[in-house]
Design a protein around this motif. Structure first.
Motif, PDB file in Angstrom:
ATOM      1  N   ASP A  73      51.327  43.984  51.201  1.00  0.00           N
ATOM      2  CA  ASP A  73      51.008  43.016  50.166  1.00  0.00           C
ATOM      3  C   ASP A  73      50.624  43.732  48.871  1.00  0.00           C
ATOM      4  N   ARG A  74      50.825  43.050  47.778  1.00  0.00           N
ATOM      5  CA  ARG A  74      50.477  43.630  46.481  1.00  0.00           C
ATOM      6  C   ARG A  74      48.962  43.816  46.396  1.00  0.00           C
ATOM      7  N   LEU A  75      48.566  44.944  45.835  1.00  0.00           N
ATOM      8  CA  LEU A  75      47.140  45.246  45.722  1.00  0.00           C
ATOM      9  C   LEU A  75      46.474  44.229  44.811  1.00  0.00           C
ATOM     10  N   GLN A  76      45.440  43.602  45.342  1.00  0.00           N
ATOM     11  CA  GLN A  76      44.732  42.587  44.580  1.00  0.00           C
ATOM     12  C   GLN A  76      43.291  43.019  44.356  1.00  0.00           C
ATOM     13  N   MET A  77      42.735  42.521  43.287  1.00  0.00           N
ATOM     14  CA  MET A  77      41.366  42.858  42.930  1.00  0.00           C
ATOM     15  C   MET A  77      40.390  42.178  43.877  1.00  0.00           C
ATOM     16  N   LYS A  78      39.444  42.947  44.374  1.00  0.00           N
ATOM     17  CA  LYS A  78      38.440  42.392  45.267  1.00  0.00           C
ATOM     18  C   LYS A  78      37.358  41.689  44.467  1.00  0.00           C
ATOM     19  N   GLN A  79      36.689  40.793  45.135  1.00  0.00           N
ATOM     20  CA  GLN A  79      35.679  39.996  44.460  1.00  0.00           C
ATOM     21  C   GLN A  79      34.510  40.870  44.003  1.00  0.00           C
ATOM     22  N   ILE A  80      34.087  40.652  42.753  1.00  0.00           N
ATOM     23  CA  ILE A  80      32.968  41.397  42.193  1.00  0.00           C
ATOM     24  C   ILE A  80      31.678  40.633  42.516  1.00  0.00           C
ATOM     25  N   ARG A  81      30.774  41.300  43.174  1.00  0.00           N
ATOM     26  CA  ARG A  81      29.521  40.655  43.571  1.00  0.00           C
ATOM     27  C   ARG A  81      28.510  40.745  42.437  1.00  0.00           C
TER      28      ARG A  81
END
Length: 213
Positions: A73-81
Protein backbone atom coordinates in the motif's frame (compact mmCIF):
# COMPACT_ATOMS: atom_id res chain seq x y z
CA UNK A 1 29.97 -107.33 -14.01
CA UNK A 2 32.88 -105.97 -12.07
CA UNK A 3 31.62 -103.66 -9.26
CA UNK A 4 34.32 -101.11 -10.01
CA UNK A 5 33.21 -100.83 -13.65
CA UNK A 6 29.55 -100.52 -12.57
CA UNK A 7 30.38 -97.63 -10.19
CA UNK A 8 32.27 -95.86 -12.98
CA UNK A 9 29.28 -96.22 -15.33
CA UNK A 10 26.87 -94.77 -12.71
CA UNK A 11 29.12 -91.80 -11.96
CA UNK A 12 29.55 -91.14 -15.69
CA UNK A 13 25.80 -91.18 -16.21
CA UNK A 14 25.29 -88.73 -13.34
CA UNK A 15 27.90 -86.35 -14.75
CA UNK A 16 26.30 -86.55 -18.21
CA UNK A 17 22.88 -85.68 -16.71
CA UNK A 18 24.29 -82.64 -14.86
CA UNK A 19 26.07 -81.43 -17.98
CA UNK A 20 22.89 -81.81 -20.06
CA UNK A 21 20.89 -79.82 -17.48
CA UNK A 22 23.52 -77.04 -17.43
CA UNK A 23 23.59 -76.87 -21.24
CA UNK A 24 19.78 -76.61 -21.39
CA UNK A 25 19.80 -73.79 -18.79
CA UNK A 26 22.45 -71.85 -20.69
CA UNK A 27 20.51 -72.27 -23.93
CA UNK A 28 17.32 -70.90 -22.35
CA UNK A 29 19.22 -67.91 -20.84
CA UNK A 30 20.85 -67.09 -24.19
CA UNK A 31 17.51 -67.22 -25.95
CA UNK A 32 15.89 -64.90 -23.41
CA UNK A 33 18.69 -62.33 -23.84
CA UNK A 34 18.59 -62.42 -27.65
CA UNK A 35 14.76 -62.40 -27.81
CA UNK A 36 13.35 -60.28 -24.91
CA UNK A 37 9.93 -61.28 -23.63
CA UNK A 38 7.14 -58.91 -22.52
CA UNK A 39 8.98 -55.81 -23.71
CA UNK A 40 12.17 -56.38 -21.67
CA UNK A 41 15.12 -54.68 -23.34
CA UNK A 42 18.27 -56.47 -24.22
CA UNK A 43 21.17 -56.22 -21.78
CA UNK A 44 23.48 -55.15 -24.57
CA UNK A 45 21.28 -52.19 -25.61
CA UNK A 46 21.29 -48.78 -23.89
CA UNK A 47 17.69 -47.73 -24.08
CA UNK A 48 18.17 -44.67 -21.83
CA UNK A 49 19.94 -42.90 -24.69
CA UNK A 50 16.66 -42.64 -26.58
CA UNK A 51 14.67 -41.38 -23.57
CA UNK A 52 13.95 -37.61 -23.21
CA UNK A 53 16.10 -35.81 -20.63
CA UNK A 54 14.05 -32.61 -20.25
CA UNK A 55 12.81 -32.05 -16.71
CA UNK A 56 15.75 -33.80 -15.06
CA UNK A 57 16.94 -31.82 -12.04
CA UNK A 58 13.83 -29.70 -11.71
CA UNK A 59 12.46 -29.45 -8.19
CA UNK A 60 10.34 -26.32 -7.95
CA UNK A 61 7.20 -28.24 -8.94
CA UNK A 62 7.61 -30.29 -5.76
CA UNK A 63 7.28 -27.22 -3.51
CA UNK A 64 3.84 -26.11 -2.30
CA UNK A 65 2.38 -23.22 -4.26
CA UNK A 66 2.77 -19.87 -2.52
CA UNK A 67 0.03 -17.32 -2.36
CA UNK A 68 0.53 -14.34 -4.68
CA UNK A 69 2.22 -11.41 -3.00
CA UNK A 70 0.04 -8.43 -2.32
CA UNK A 71 1.07 -5.06 -3.60
CA UNK A 72 2.38 -2.71 -0.95
CA UNK A 73 0.00 0.00 0.00
CA UNK A 74 1.06 3.58 -0.55
CA UNK A 75 2.84 5.06 2.44
CA UNK A 76 0.40 7.16 4.40
CA UNK A 77 0.96 9.66 7.15
CA UNK A 78 0.30 8.34 10.62
CA UNK A 79 -1.91 10.19 13.01
CA UNK A 80 -0.18 12.95 14.96
CA UNK A 81 -0.98 12.72 18.66
CA UNK A 82 -1.67 15.85 20.59
CA UNK A 83 0.08 16.69 23.85
CA UNK A 84 -1.62 16.29 27.22
CA UNK A 85 -0.96 17.74 30.67
CA UNK A 86 1.45 14.93 31.58
CA UNK A 87 2.81 13.77 28.22
CA UNK A 88 4.16 15.27 25.02
CA UNK A 89 2.59 14.44 21.71
CA UNK A 90 4.42 13.19 18.63
CA UNK A 91 8.00 14.48 18.71
CA UNK A 92 10.68 14.39 16.03
CA UNK A 93 14.26 14.01 17.25
CA UNK A 94 16.37 15.10 14.28
CA UNK A 95 20.08 14.30 14.01
CA UNK A 96 22.18 15.84 11.22
CA UNK A 97 25.84 16.13 10.32
CA UNK A 98 28.43 15.73 7.60
CA UNK A 99 29.80 12.40 8.89
CA UNK A 100 27.25 9.70 8.05
CA UNK A 101 28.80 7.20 10.49
CA UNK A 102 28.44 9.55 13.46
CA UNK A 103 24.89 10.49 12.48
CA UNK A 104 23.84 6.88 12.06
CA UNK A 105 25.42 5.70 15.33
CA UNK A 106 23.96 8.61 17.31
CA UNK A 107 20.46 7.94 15.96
CA UNK A 108 20.84 4.29 16.94
CA UNK A 109 21.95 5.39 20.42
CA UNK A 110 18.79 7.54 20.75
CA UNK A 111 16.62 4.64 19.64
CA UNK A 112 18.21 2.24 22.14
CA UNK A 113 17.93 4.84 24.92
CA UNK A 114 14.22 5.21 24.23
CA UNK A 115 13.78 1.45 24.43
CA UNK A 116 15.56 1.34 27.80
CA UNK A 117 13.54 4.23 29.24
CA UNK A 118 10.25 2.86 27.97
CA UNK A 119 9.64 5.70 25.49
CA UNK A 120 7.63 4.53 22.49
CA UNK A 121 9.40 4.96 19.14
CA UNK A 122 6.84 5.32 16.37
CA UNK A 123 9.27 5.51 13.45
CA UNK A 124 12.94 5.86 12.68
CA UNK A 125 13.91 6.94 9.18
CA UNK A 126 16.42 8.88 7.08
CA UNK A 127 15.81 12.12 5.24
CA UNK A 128 17.20 12.81 1.75
CA UNK A 129 20.86 13.83 1.78
CA UNK A 130 21.51 17.49 1.03
CA UNK A 131 24.56 18.59 -0.94
CA UNK A 132 26.19 21.98 -0.46
CA UNK A 133 28.82 23.28 -2.88
CA UNK A 134 31.59 25.49 -1.47
CA UNK A 135 32.60 28.04 -4.10
CA UNK A 136 35.87 29.96 -4.18
CA UNK A 137 36.82 32.96 -6.24
CA UNK A 138 40.15 33.21 -8.01
CA UNK A 139 42.66 35.72 -6.70
CA UNK A 140 42.84 37.48 -10.02
CA UNK A 141 39.49 37.44 -11.67
CA UNK A 142 35.79 37.09 -10.97
CA UNK A 143 35.32 33.48 -11.99
CA UNK A 144 34.31 31.12 -9.22
CA UNK A 145 34.96 27.38 -9.02
CA UNK A 146 33.77 24.55 -6.78
CA UNK A 147 36.26 23.85 -4.03
CA UNK A 148 34.35 21.15 -2.11
CA UNK A 149 30.94 19.48 -1.86
CA UNK A 150 29.54 18.99 1.64
CA UNK A 151 26.86 16.35 2.12
CA UNK A 152 24.51 16.70 5.08
CA UNK A 153 23.06 13.42 6.35
CA UNK A 154 19.89 13.46 8.45
CA UNK A 155 18.13 10.89 10.61
CA UNK A 156 14.83 11.25 12.46
CA UNK A 157 13.60 9.28 15.47
CA UNK A 158 9.89 9.86 15.99
CA UNK A 159 8.64 9.54 19.58
CA UNK A 160 5.20 9.18 21.12
CA UNK A 161 3.92 9.83 24.65
CA UNK A 162 7.12 11.12 26.21
CA UNK A 163 6.47 11.72 29.91
CA UNK A 164 6.88 15.36 30.94
CA UNK A 165 8.83 14.41 34.08
CA UNK A 166 11.17 12.18 32.09
CA UNK A 167 11.80 14.71 29.30
CA UNK A 168 14.46 16.82 31.13
CA UNK A 169 16.45 13.73 32.07
CA UNK A 170 16.09 12.34 28.55
CA UNK A 171 17.35 15.57 26.98
CA UNK A 172 20.22 15.87 29.47
CA UNK A 173 21.46 12.38 28.57
CA UNK A 174 21.22 13.12 24.84
CA UNK A 175 23.16 16.38 25.13
CA UNK A 176 25.92 14.87 27.27
CA UNK A 177 26.46 12.06 24.73
CA UNK A 178 26.16 14.23 21.61
CA UNK A 179 29.20 13.71 19.33
CA UNK A 180 31.17 16.61 17.91
CA UNK A 181 30.00 17.79 14.53
CA UNK A 182 26.50 16.38 15.02
CA UNK A 183 23.50 18.69 15.43
CA UNK A 184 20.47 17.71 17.52
CA UNK A 185 16.99 19.23 17.43
CA UNK A 186 13.70 18.20 19.04
CA UNK A 187 10.37 19.56 17.83
CA UNK A 188 6.74 18.62 17.44
CA UNK A 189 6.02 16.52 14.40
CA UNK A 190 4.00 18.26 11.68
CA UNK A 191 2.72 17.43 8.21
CA UNK A 192 5.55 19.36 6.41
CA UNK A 193 8.01 17.16 8.33
CA UNK A 194 6.32 14.12 6.83
CA UNK A 195 6.46 15.58 3.31
CA UNK A 196 10.18 16.31 3.77
CA UNK A 197 10.83 12.55 3.70
CA UNK A 198 10.24 12.44 -0.05
CA UNK A 199 12.36 13.99 -2.78
CA UNK A 200 10.75 16.75 -4.79
CA UNK A 201 9.89 15.89 -8.41
CA UNK A 202 9.02 19.16 -10.14
CA UNK A 203 8.45 17.55 -13.55
CA UNK A 204 5.95 15.05 -12.15
CA UNK A 205 4.22 17.74 -10.11
CA UNK A 206 3.93 19.92 -13.21
CA UNK A 207 2.36 17.12 -15.24
CA UNK A 208 -0.10 16.33 -12.45
CA UNK A 209 -1.03 20.00 -12.25
CA UNK A 210 -1.72 20.06 -16.01
CA UNK A 211 -3.91 16.96 -15.71
CA UNK A 212 -5.96 18.49 -12.91
CA UNK A 213 -6.63 21.67 -14.89
Amino acid sequence: MNPVVRKLQISFAQHSFVLNQAAAFLHRATASIQHPINGLASANERQYRTMPTHGIGRWKHLLPKEAPKKKKDRLQMKQIRAATDTEYGTLSVKVSGFDMTLVEHYSQYIHNLCNRLGVKVQESYALPTKSTEVMLMQEQGTKMYVDAVLKTHQRVVQLNNLNATLAPIFMDVLLKNQPEGVQLSVKEHTEPDYQARFKARPELEGLMAQMNQ
